[in-house]
Scaffold this motif. Structure first.
Motif, PDB file in Angstrom:
ATOM      1  N   GLU A  46       0.486  -1.519   0.224  1.00  0.00           N
ATOM      2  CA  GLU A  46       0.171   0.153  -0.229  1.00  0.00           C
ATOM      3  C   GLU A  46       0.849   1.578   0.416  1.00  0.00           C
ATOM      4  O   GLU A  46       0.526   2.421  -0.784  1.00  0.00           O
ATOM      5  N   ALA A  47       2.092   1.162   0.441  1.00  0.00           N
ATOM      6  CA  ALA A  47       3.358   2.449   0.579  1.00  0.00           C
ATOM      7  C   ALA A  47       4.053   2.444  -0.410  1.00  0.00           C
ATOM      8  O   ALA A  47       4.606   3.429  -0.801  1.00  0.00           O
ATOM      9  N   GLY A  48       3.627   2.005  -1.313  1.00  0.00           N
ATOM     10  CA  GLY A  48       4.583   1.484  -2.598  1.00  0.00           C
ATOM     11  C   GLY A  48       5.233   0.573  -3.436  1.00  0.00           C
ATOM     12  O   GLY A  48       6.458   0.825  -4.020  1.00  0.00           O
ATOM     13  N   ALA A  49       5.381  -0.663  -1.957  1.00  0.00           N
ATOM     14  CA  ALA A  49       7.194  -1.311  -2.417  1.00  0.00           C
ATOM     15  C   ALA A  49       6.387  -2.242  -3.799  1.00  0.00           C
ATOM     16  O   ALA A  49       5.305  -2.979  -3.271  1.00  0.00           O
ATOM     17  N   THR A  50       8.017  -2.834  -3.824  1.00  0.00           N
ATOM     18  CA  THR A  50       7.962  -3.846  -4.198  1.00  0.00           C
ATOM     19  C   THR A  50       8.722  -4.936  -3.393  1.00  0.00           C
ATOM     20  O   THR A  50       9.159  -4.531  -2.839  1.00  0.00           O
ATOM     21  N   VAL A  51       7.611  -5.813  -2.903  1.00  0.00           N
ATOM     22  CA  VAL A  51       7.297  -6.887  -2.272  1.00  0.00           C
ATOM     23  C   VAL A  51       8.187  -8.542  -2.764  1.00  0.00           C
ATOM     24  O   VAL A  51       7.471  -9.284  -3.662  1.00  0.00           O
ATOM     25  N   HIS A  52       8.760  -9.281  -2.395  1.00  0.00           N
ATOM     26  CA  HIS A  52       9.752 -10.602  -2.965  1.00  0.00           C
ATOM     27  C   HIS A  52       9.106 -11.235  -1.061  1.00  0.00           C
ATOM     28  O   HIS A  52      10.334 -10.462  -0.340  1.00  0.00           O
ATOM     29  N   ILE A  53       8.777 -12.282  -1.152  1.00  0.00           N
ATOM     30  CA  ILE A  53       9.126 -13.357   0.073  1.00  0.00           C
ATOM     31  C   ILE A  53       9.758 -14.708  -0.442  1.00  0.00           C
ATOM     32  O   ILE A  53      10.518 -14.754  -1.427  1.00  0.00           O
ATOM     33  N   VAL A  54      10.947 -14.241   0.226  1.00  0.00           N
ATOM     34  CA  VAL A  54      11.920 -15.468   0.002  1.00  0.00           C
ATOM     35  C   VAL A  54      12.811 -15.791   0.994  1.00  0.00           C
ATOM     36  O   VAL A  54      12.336 -15.841   2.291  1.00  0.00           O
ATOM     37  N   SER A  55      12.646 -17.023   0.461  1.00  0.00           N
ATOM     38  CA  SER A  55      12.541 -18.388   1.210  1.00  0.00           C
ATOM     39  C   SER A  55      13.535 -19.726   0.765  1.00  0.00           C
ATOM     40  O   SER A  55      13.936 -19.399  -0.563  1.00  0.00           O
ATOM     41  N   PRO A  56      14.400 -20.206   1.814  1.00  0.00           N
ATOM     42  CA  PRO A  56      15.278 -21.797   2.052  1.00  0.00           C
ATOM     43  C   PRO A  56      14.637 -22.190   0.483  1.00  0.00           C
ATOM     44  O   PRO A  56      15.615 -22.756  -0.612  1.00  0.00           O
ATOM     45  N   LYS A  57      13.046 -22.154   0.217  1.00  0.00           N
ATOM     46  CA  LYS A  57      12.858 -23.174  -0.117  1.00  0.00           C
ATOM     47  C   LYS A  57      11.907 -22.708  -1.264  1.00  0.00           C
ATOM     48  O   LYS A  57      11.408 -21.320  -0.908  1.00  0.00           O
ATOM     49  N   SER A  58      11.571 -22.952  -3.028  1.00  0.00           N
ATOM     50  CA  SER A  58      11.025 -22.980  -3.600  1.00  0.00           C
ATOM     51  C   SER A  58       9.364 -22.963  -3.433  1.00  0.00           C
ATOM     52  O   SER A  58       8.663 -24.272  -2.865  1.00  0.00           O
ATOM     53  N   GLY A  59       8.733 -22.248  -4.134  1.00  0.00           N
ATOM     54  CA  GLY A  59       7.028 -23.595  -4.240  1.00  0.00           C
ATOM     55  C   GLY A  59       6.015 -21.878  -3.010  1.00  0.00           C
ATOM     56  O   GLY A  59       5.721 -20.874  -3.184  1.00  0.00           O
ATOM     57  N   SER A  60       5.911 -22.099  -1.752  1.00  0.00           N
ATOM     58  CA  SER A  60       5.174 -21.475  -0.798  1.00  0.00           C
ATOM     59  C   SER A  60       4.810 -22.534   0.393  1.00  0.00           C
ATOM     60  O   SER A  60       6.121 -23.332  -0.163  1.00  0.00           O
ATOM     61  N   ILE A  61       5.130 -21.568   1.639  1.00  0.00           N
ATOM     62  CA  ILE A  61       5.672 -21.722   2.422  1.00  0.00           C
ATOM     63  C   ILE A  61       4.198 -21.674   3.535  1.00  0.00           C
ATOM     64  O   ILE A  61       3.479 -20.739   3.169  1.00  0.00           O
ATOM     65  N   GLN A  62       4.115 -22.233   4.436  1.00  0.00           N
ATOM     66  CA  GLN A  62       2.907 -22.668   4.880  1.00  0.00           C
ATOM     67  C   GLN A  62       2.931 -21.719   6.816  1.00  0.00           C
ATOM     68  O   GLN A  62       3.747 -21.644   7.403  1.00  0.00           O
ATOM     69  N   GLY A  63       2.391 -20.947   6.328  1.00  0.00           N
ATOM     70  CA  GLY A  63       1.698 -20.061   7.688  1.00  0.00           C
ATOM     71  C   GLY A  63       1.162 -20.563   9.121  1.00  0.00           C
ATOM     72  O   GLY A  63       0.566 -21.801   8.342  1.00  0.00           O
ATOM     73  N   TRP A  64       0.944 -19.958   9.949  1.00  0.00           N
ATOM     74  CA  TRP A  64      -0.330 -20.689  11.361  1.00  0.00           C
ATOM     75  C   TRP A  64      -0.211 -19.104  11.349  1.00  0.00           C
ATOM     76  O   TRP A  64      -0.148 -18.276  11.344  1.00  0.00           O
ATOM     77  N   LYS A  65      -2.073 -19.688  12.320  1.00  0.00           N
ATOM     78  CA  LYS A  65      -2.354 -18.893  12.860  1.00  0.00           C
ATOM     79  C   LYS A  65      -2.302 -19.121  14.234  1.00  0.00           C
ATOM     80  O   LYS A  65      -2.961 -20.087  14.897  1.00  0.00           O
ATOM     81  N   HIS A  66      -1.438 -18.578  15.666  1.00  0.00           N
ATOM     82  CA  HIS A  66      -1.220 -19.153  16.532  1.00  0.00           C
ATOM     83  C   HIS A  66      -0.996 -21.081  16.641  1.00  0.00           C
ATOM     84  O   HIS A  66       0.541 -21.039  16.059  1.00  0.00           O
ATOM     85  N   HIS A  67      -1.546 -21.628  17.264  1.00  0.00           N
ATOM     86  CA  HIS A  67      -1.620 -23.107  17.391  1.00  0.00           C
ATOM     87  C   HIS A  67      -1.335 -23.572  16.174  1.00  0.00           C
ATOM     88  O   HIS A  67      -1.637 -24.815  15.723  1.00  0.00           O
ATOM     89  N   ASP A  68      -2.655 -23.555  14.584  1.00  0.00           N
ATOM     90  CA  ASP A  68      -3.546 -24.188  13.782  1.00  0.00           C
ATOM     91  C   ASP A  68      -2.773 -23.574  12.467  1.00  0.00           C
ATOM     92  O   ASP A  68      -2.484 -22.656  12.650  1.00  0.00           O
ATOM     93  N   LYS A  69      -3.224 -24.606  11.824  1.00  0.00           N
ATOM     94  CA  LYS A  69      -2.206 -24.262  10.567  1.00  0.00           C
ATOM     95  C   LYS A  69      -2.940 -23.210   9.992  1.00  0.00           C
ATOM     96  O   LYS A  69      -4.493 -22.605  10.061  1.00  0.00           O
ATOM     97  N   GLY A  70      -2.541 -22.158   9.265  1.00  0.00           N
ATOM     98  CA  GLY A  70      -2.671 -20.842   8.530  1.00  0.00           C
ATOM     99  C   GLY A  70      -2.871 -21.610   6.921  1.00  0.00           C
ATOM    100  O   GLY A  70      -3.284 -22.160   6.299  1.00  0.00           O
ATOM    101  N   ASP A  71      -2.523 -20.475   6.086  1.00  0.00           N
ATOM    102  CA  ASP A  71      -2.441 -20.339   4.566  1.00  0.00           C
ATOM    103  C   ASP A  71      -1.326 -21.150   4.104  1.00  0.00           C
ATOM    104  O   ASP A  71      -0.071 -20.998   4.804  1.00  0.00           O
ATOM    105  N   THR A  72      -0.728 -21.048   3.092  1.00  0.00           N
ATOM    106  CA  THR A  72       0.422 -20.921   2.596  1.00  0.00           C
ATOM    107  C   THR A  72       0.323 -19.336   1.317  1.00  0.00           C
ATOM    108  O   THR A  72      -0.532 -18.409   1.103  1.00  0.00           O
ATOM    109  N   VAL A  73       1.776 -19.178   1.189  1.00  0.00           N
ATOM    110  CA  VAL A  73       1.991 -18.129   1.043  1.00  0.00           C
ATOM    111  C   VAL A  73       3.427 -18.183  -0.016  1.00  0.00           C
ATOM    112  O   VAL A  73       4.273 -19.133  -0.397  1.00  0.00           O
TER     113      VAL A  73
END
Length: 189
Positions: free
Chosen positions: A32-59
């Motif tokens: 929203e502030a105008g930046a280009t954002v890259h998710i950088v990770s040791p692995k390719s594809g997608s990464i798994q998020g968590w909502k506290h103790h439960d699985k969340g969405d992948t990014v």
């Protein structure tokens, strides 16, 4: 919000186990502030998020550590979640990536357990910062001055304690990222 980050590219370093809101909310604010954002990770594809103790969405991952060049980014954001920074601390390429931002004086924002990785990258000595409370002793032992505050800024390093701090963390992150490089990151020893 003014487009104060137009022309800036921000790396968000994360892996499986990130706390979902601590990645998605800052990414939204950065875009929203105008930046280009890259998710950088040791692995390719997608990464798994968590909502506290439960699985969340992948990014989806935009760049792997193998291909990412810290020199092409203006700033770094480190989300929390217990598993995410703990796993990144064991990745030499992740620590080298973070260390490049520390040594270049580029702004860094880290929330909750995110500052854990900064210890390994020698980015906390002489810094005033906050985090999830369980990191207090680790950060103090690594030379930081730990405080229990919503958001702490120290020469381009922005830290917060938990997801409830995001309303204060995101604007401070934008402000520091807009300012750009800060002076030498380490206090005199």
């Amino acid at each position: 919000m003014a487009k104060s980050l137009n022309g800036k590219t921000v790396a968000v370093l994360a892996t499986d186990g990130f706390e979902q809101s601590e990645l998605t909310e800052p990414v939204k604010a950065l875009k929203e502030a105008g930046a280009t954002v890259h998710i950088v990770s040791p692995k390719s594809g997608s990464i798994q998020g968590w909502k506290h103790h439960d699985k969340g969405d992948t990014v989806p991952v935009d760049a792997t550590l193998e291909s990412a060049d810290a020199g092409r980014y203006d700033a770094l954001m480190l989300p929390g979640g217990v598993m995410n920074p703990d796993a990144l601390r064991l990745e030499p390429k992740a620590i080298a990536f973070i260390r490049a931002f520390v040594q270049a004086g580029k702004p860094i924002a880290a929330i909750c357990h995110g500052p854990w990785t900064l210890i390994d990258a020698d980015g906390v000595r002489g810094r005033r910062m906050t985090s999830w409370p369980s990191l207090k002793i680790d950060l103090t032992n690594a030379g930081a001055t730990w405080v229990d505050e919503t958001v702490v800024t120290d020469r381009g390093l922005v830290t917060s304690r938990n997801p409830q701090d995001l309303p204060n963390f995101c604007p401070k992150m934008i402000e520091e990222f807009a300012e750009g490089r800060h002076g030498h990151r380490h206090a005199a020893e």
